[in-house]
Design a protein around this motif. Structure first.
Motif, PDB file in Angstrom:
ATOM      1  N   GLN A   1       0.789  -1.232   0.000  1.00 27.08           N
ATOM      2  CA  GLN A   1       0.000   0.000   0.000  1.00 27.08           C
ATOM      3  C   GLN A   1       0.826   1.290   0.000  1.00 27.08           C
ATOM      4  O   GLN A   1       0.322   2.310  -0.459  1.00 27.08           O
ATOM      5  N   ALA A   2       2.063   1.231   0.469  1.00 29.14           N
ATOM      6  CA  ALA A   2       2.859   2.466   0.476  1.00 29.14           C
ATOM      7  C   ALA A   2       3.014   3.009  -0.947  1.00 29.14           C
ATOM      8  O   ALA A   2       3.026   4.224  -1.155  1.00 29.14           O
TER       9      ALA A   2
ATOM     10  N   HIS B   1       1.192   1.360  -3.896  1.00 27.09           N
ATOM     11  CA  HIS B   1       0.016   1.126  -4.752  1.00 27.09           C
ATOM     12  C   HIS B   1      -1.308   1.516  -4.098  1.00 27.09           C
ATOM     13  O   HIS B   1      -2.341   1.464  -4.781  1.00 27.09           O
ATOM     14  N   GLY B   2      -1.279   1.875  -2.822  1.00 28.74           N
ATOM     15  CA  GLY B   2      -2.515   2.273  -2.143  1.00 28.74           C
ATOM     16  C   GLY B   2      -3.402   1.087  -1.816  1.00 28.74           C
ATOM     17  O   GLY B   2      -3.439   0.115  -2.560  1.00 28.74           O
ATOM     18  N   MET B   3      -4.116   1.152  -0.695  1.00 25.29           N
ATOM     19  CA  MET B   3      -5.077   0.090  -0.382  1.00 25.29           C
ATOM     20  C   MET B   3      -6.280   0.163  -1.318  1.00 25.29           C
ATOM     21  O   MET B   3      -7.042  -0.787  -1.439  1.00 25.29           O
ATOM     22  N   ASP B   4      -6.449   1.299  -1.976  1.00 23.54           N
ATOM     23  CA  ASP B   4      -7.530   1.447  -2.960  1.00 23.54           C
ATOM     24  C   ASP B   4      -7.031   1.189  -4.386  1.00 23.54           C
ATOM     25  O   ASP B   4      -7.775   1.383  -5.349  1.00 23.54           O
ATOM     26  N   GLY B   5      -5.751   0.779  -4.506  1.00 28.79           N
ATOM     27  CA  GLY B   5      -5.217   0.476  -5.828  1.00 28.79           C
ATOM     28  C   GLY B   5      -4.857   1.692  -6.652  1.00 28.79           C
ATOM     29  O   GLY B   5      -4.538   1.560  -7.839  1.00 28.79           O
ATOM     30  N   ILE B   6      -4.901   2.861  -6.036  1.00 28.18           N
ATOM     31  CA  ILE B   6      -4.485   4.094  -6.713  1.00 28.18           C
ATOM     32  C   ILE B   6      -3.090   4.431  -6.198  1.00 28.18           C
ATOM     33  O   ILE B   6      -2.907   4.647  -4.994  1.00 28.18           O
ATOM     34  N   ALA B   7      -2.122   4.479  -7.123  1.00 26.42           N
ATOM     35  CA  ALA B   7      -0.725   4.611  -6.729  1.00 26.42           C
ATOM     36  C   ALA B   7      -0.465   5.910  -5.970  1.00 26.42           C
ATOM     37  O   ALA B   7      -1.057   6.947  -6.252  1.00 26.42           O
ATOM     38  N   LYS B   8       0.460   5.818  -5.018  1.00 26.20           N
ATOM     39  CA  LYS B   8       0.800   6.978  -4.189  1.00 26.20           C
ATOM     40  C   LYS B   8       2.073   7.643  -4.657  1.00 26.20           C
ATOM     41  O   LYS B   8       2.446   8.692  -4.136  1.00 26.20           O
ATOM     42  N   ILE B   9       2.754   7.037  -5.584  1.00 28.33           N
ATOM     43  CA  ILE B   9       3.966   7.626  -6.155  1.00 28.33           C
ATOM     44  C   ILE B   9       3.850   7.537  -7.676  1.00 28.33           C
ATOM     45  O   ILE B   9       3.281   6.580  -8.203  1.00 28.33           O
ATOM     46  N   PRO B  10       4.391   8.542  -8.395  1.00 32.72           N
ATOM     47  CA  PRO B  10       4.137   8.604  -9.840  1.00 32.72           C
ATOM     48  C   PRO B  10       4.753   7.465 -10.635  1.00 32.72           C
ATOM     49  O   PRO B  10       4.253   7.140 -11.715  1.00 32.72           O
TER      50      PRO B  10
END
Lengths: 80, 80
Positions: free
Chosen positions: A14-15, A17-26
């Motif tokens: 999740q750090a 890819h996010g727990m919602d599947g939306i990436a947190k880093i570009p």
């Protein structure tokens, strides 16, 4: 594949890819709703070394086939 | 990057990835709204051979840096 087990283990993803599947880093891809077959192949390729990435090559190494199936099912289940 | 040029040239991608960025075959990833940096790296890796795929290794080979930037901008622009 077990979506709940995939979700539980996705804490380690999740750090980036996010727990919602939306990436947190570009530089990481969004995974929400991604095709399950594609996700399974990506993880197997990172595990085998056929595909290389500084982060993924390390974290995919210890995954079992079940782990891979569960992650793919979980991220696919998040929908788009 | 030029989204319109990316869209125009994406005719060659649509059989697998769809003009809407939703994959038409299970082994191809959805690209709609995918992170632009990730897409640029994926195409550059397919072009260089760092990443291998029967289809993508062939079609990425002739792409210029501008083509790659335009494709990434186009697919990112489709949103999720």
């Amino acid at each position: 594949a077990d979506i709940a087990k995939g979700r539980a283990k996705a804490i380690q993803c999740q750090a980036c890819h996010g727990m919602d599947g939306i990436a947190k880093i570009p530089e990481a891809p969004n995974l929400a709703g991604q095709n399950e077959d594609y996700l399974v192949k990506a993880l197997k390729d990172f595990k085998s070394g056929a595909r290389q990435n500084d982060m993924m090559s390390v974290v995919a190494k210890p995954l079992s086939d079940d782990d891979i199936a569960n992650f793919a099912a979980f991220y696919h289940s998040l929908g788009r």
